[in-house]
Write an enzyme that holds these catalytic residues in place. Structure first.
Site, PDB file in Angstrom:
ATOM      1  N   HIS A  63      68.366   2.596  22.879  1.00 34.77           N
ATOM      2  CA  HIS A  63      67.149   3.223  23.340  1.00 34.77           C
ATOM      3  C   HIS A  63      65.865   3.095  22.550  1.00 34.77           C
ATOM      4  O   HIS A  63      65.907   3.598  21.339  1.00 34.77           O
ATOM      5  CB  HIS A  63      67.357   4.630  23.556  1.00 34.77           C
ATOM      6  N   PHE A  64      65.039   2.649  22.844  1.00 32.59           N
ATOM      7  CA  PHE A  64      63.745   2.293  22.044  1.00 32.59           C
ATOM      8  C   PHE A  64      62.568   3.328  22.689  1.00 32.59           C
ATOM      9  O   PHE A  64      61.477   3.023  22.025  1.00 32.59           O
ATOM     10  CB  PHE A  64      63.322   0.858  22.138  1.00 32.59           C
ATOM     11  N   ARG A  65      62.581   3.991  23.640  1.00 38.85           N
ATOM     12  CA  ARG A  65      61.958   5.265  24.091  1.00 38.85           C
ATOM     13  C   ARG A  65      60.284   4.714  24.664  1.00 38.85           C
ATOM     14  O   ARG A  65      59.731   5.692  25.134  1.00 38.85           O
ATOM     15  CB  ARG A  65      61.902   6.226  22.764  1.00 38.85           C
ATOM     16  N   ASP A 153      71.917   4.985  32.472  1.00 38.41           N
ATOM     17  CA  ASP A 153      72.516   5.368  31.424  1.00 38.41           C
ATOM     18  C   ASP A 153      71.858   6.679  30.964  1.00 38.41           C
ATOM     19  O   ASP A 153      70.381   6.764  31.102  1.00 38.41           O
ATOM     20  CB  ASP A 153      72.354   4.287  30.312  1.00 38.41           C
ATOM     21  N   HIS A 233      79.940   3.470  25.840  1.00 40.39           N
ATOM     22  CA  HIS A 233      80.266   4.300  24.756  1.00 40.39           C
ATOM     23  C   HIS A 233      81.754   5.165  25.315  1.00 40.39           C
ATOM     24  O   HIS A 233      81.491   6.345  25.287  1.00 40.39           O
ATOM     25  CB  HIS A 233      79.280   5.451  24.539  1.00 40.39           C
ATOM     26  N   ASP A 306      74.491   2.684  20.786  1.00 40.65           N
ATOM     27  CA  ASP A 306      73.978   3.716  21.560  1.00 40.65           C
ATOM     28  C   ASP A 306      72.737   4.485  20.374  1.00 40.65           C
ATOM     29  O   ASP A 306      72.607   5.514  20.426  1.00 40.65           O
ATOM     30  CB  ASP A 306      74.777   4.701  21.863  1.00 40.65           C
ATOM     31  N   PHE A 324      70.870  15.297  23.248  1.00 38.83           N
ATOM     32  CA  PHE A 324      71.932  14.343  22.820  1.00 38.83           C
ATOM     33  C   PHE A 324      71.438  12.991  22.091  1.00 38.83           C
ATOM     34  O   PHE A 324      70.394  12.449  22.768  1.00 38.83           O
ATOM     35  CB  PHE A 324      72.700  14.011  24.063  1.00 38.83           C
ATOM     36  N   GLY A 325      72.399  12.517  21.338  1.00 35.72           N
ATOM     37  CA  GLY A 325      72.088  11.175  20.594  1.00 35.72           C
ATOM     38  C   GLY A 325      71.695  11.273  19.124  1.00 35.72           C
ATOM     39  O   GLY A 325      71.131  12.161  18.524  1.00 35.72           O
TER      40      GLY A 325
END
EC number: 3.5.2.3
Length: 426
Positions: A63-65, A153, A233, A306, A324-325
């Site tokens: 995830h690069f946002r 996702d 995941h 992830d 989360f994350g």
């Protein structure tokens, strides 16, 4: 430009070659062997200093946002973080704002990637409009716009009919459906694995069935449609068993596991803090063992990080409020090497394969191998010296429970198309 990597060793496809040199010319591998003493002129010489030379690592789940959440991460910082971890090809998730659910938005993101990334980024498109509707995207136009695959996702597809129609369309186009499997009707506000630790901390738990029941639904739909169905995941023993049986039945299913689910369990959660909150959550000991066995017997195909950055303010609070994350790009290889190769649970060849060739193979990517004539996407790791994971990351974020751990396997160099993308100390 001609580059020579000397004084390293290579592990690939079960072969260990000591003191191998890598000859790179015009961005591709020209030779593998011993060239240091030949009458050759190189523009650049990189001394691997007895380090491990591998294909550049491949991560099918980051995830690069950007766009929408640049305060957490950007394409520039995310790609640099991945390069520091030895990754040269990564696949970026679509939970962005705006969501890449149409050709125009996907093109804009790909233009930004071309401008700002130091590594190769393949961008996912979403399955449904804005990730949370019942309306499917235009799969064909997004494929033409170079979508890597299709996924929702972060939220999952809640309606079986929607997933079935998505799988039919993806199968028609020979594209993959990549699934975050989570039945939201079974969440009940959970923030960590349901068990003794959640009870002790007074936190609502997440049942294992939240994940495994949706995988069971989806593999049957994948059988009906013939789509390549990839599970993100995987975290529970029930999920591993469903996937194992699906593979035995000839269903086209693949899956990934994250380092944190292999290394930690809910017993490692010592306090109610956001850095322990991830989705899926850290599970129980028997789940962890099932994941390890799943990797060893081929049920689980590859390792993915992830990588999910969040800012300190968001994560420095109770799991009830925290998102989360956790991040993972910079620490994944170090953690896998230290916890599994150093302890003789996995071989070095296995870990390298699960993080390079395996993800490339299941998605038919042209990467993950060191071969003459292929792109010089290469990582070099120091397996001798121990370092501490510190709260000093290239990523904009530092949300990880692994800070303070002593590890080996630090990245010395990362090259993409023969050019340095990361160098220790620079």
């Amino acid at each position: 430009m001609k580059t020579l990597i000397k004084n390293g060793y290579m592990v690939e496809q079960g072969n260990v070659l000591n003191q191998v040199d890598v000859w790179i010319e015009e961005g591709v591998i020209k030779g593998l062997g011993h060239f240091s003493n030949e009458n050759l002129s190189f523009d650049q010489v990189i001394d691997a200093n007895q380090g491990l030379i591998t294909p550049g690592l491949v991560d099918v789940h980051v995830h690069f946002r950007e766009p929408g959440f640049e305060y957490k991460e950007t394409i520039q910082t995310g790609s640099a973080s991945a390069a520091k971890g030895g990754f040269t090809t990564v696949c970026a998730m679509p939970n962005l704002k705006p969501v890449p659910d149409n050709e125009e938005t996907l093109n804009l993101i790909n233009e930004k990637i071309a401008k700002d990334s130091t590594i190769k980024i393949l961008q996912y498109a979403s399955i449904t409009k804005d990730l949370n509707s019942e309306e499917l995207v235009d799969f064909e136009s997004l494929k033409k716009a170079n979508a890597f695959a299709f996924t929702n996702d972060g939220v999952g597809v809640q309606t079986a009919g929607t997933m079935y129609l998505a799988m039919k369309e993806a199968a028609r186009l020979d594209m993959a459906i990549v699934a975050h499997t989570e039945d939201e009707s079974l969440l009940f506000g959970g923030v960590m694995h349901e068990g003794e630790v959640s009870k002790k901390l007074g936190l609502p738990g997440i049942m294992s069935a939240t994940e495994s029941s949706q995988i069971a639904r989806d593999v049957l739909l994948a059988k009906e449609t013939g789509v390549h169905y990839h599970v993100c995941h995987v975290s529970t023993k029930e999920s591993v068993e469903v996937i194992r049986q699906a593979k035995k039945n000839g269903i086209r299913v693949t899956c990934e596991v994250c380092p944190h689910h292999l290394i930690m369990t809910d017993n490692d959660i010592t306090e109610d803090h956001g850095n322990f909150k991830m989705n899926p959550p850290l599970r129980a000991n028997d789940d962890q063992q099932a994941l390890i066995e799943g990797l060893l017997d081929g049920t689980i195909d590859c390792i993915a990080t992830d990588h999910a950055p969040h800012c300190c303010k968001e994560k420095n609070q109770s799991m009830l409020e925290s998102p989360f994350g956790i991040i993972g790009s910079e620490t994944a290889f170090q953690l896998m090497y230290t916890h599994f190769v150093e302890t003789n649970r996995f071989t070095l060849e296995q870990v390298v394969d699960w993080m390079t060739l395996a993800p490339s193979r299941i998605f038919n990517l042209d990467c993950g191998t060191l071969s003459i004539g292929r792109a010089a996407d290469i990582a070099i790791f120091d397996l001798e010296h121990e370092v501490t994971i510190e709260d000093k990351f290239v990523s904009k974020s530092s949300n990880t429970p692994f800070i303070g751990q002593r590890v080996k396997g630090e990245t010395l160099y990362t090259l993409v198309d023969g050019k340095l993308a990361w160098q220790k100390g620079e």
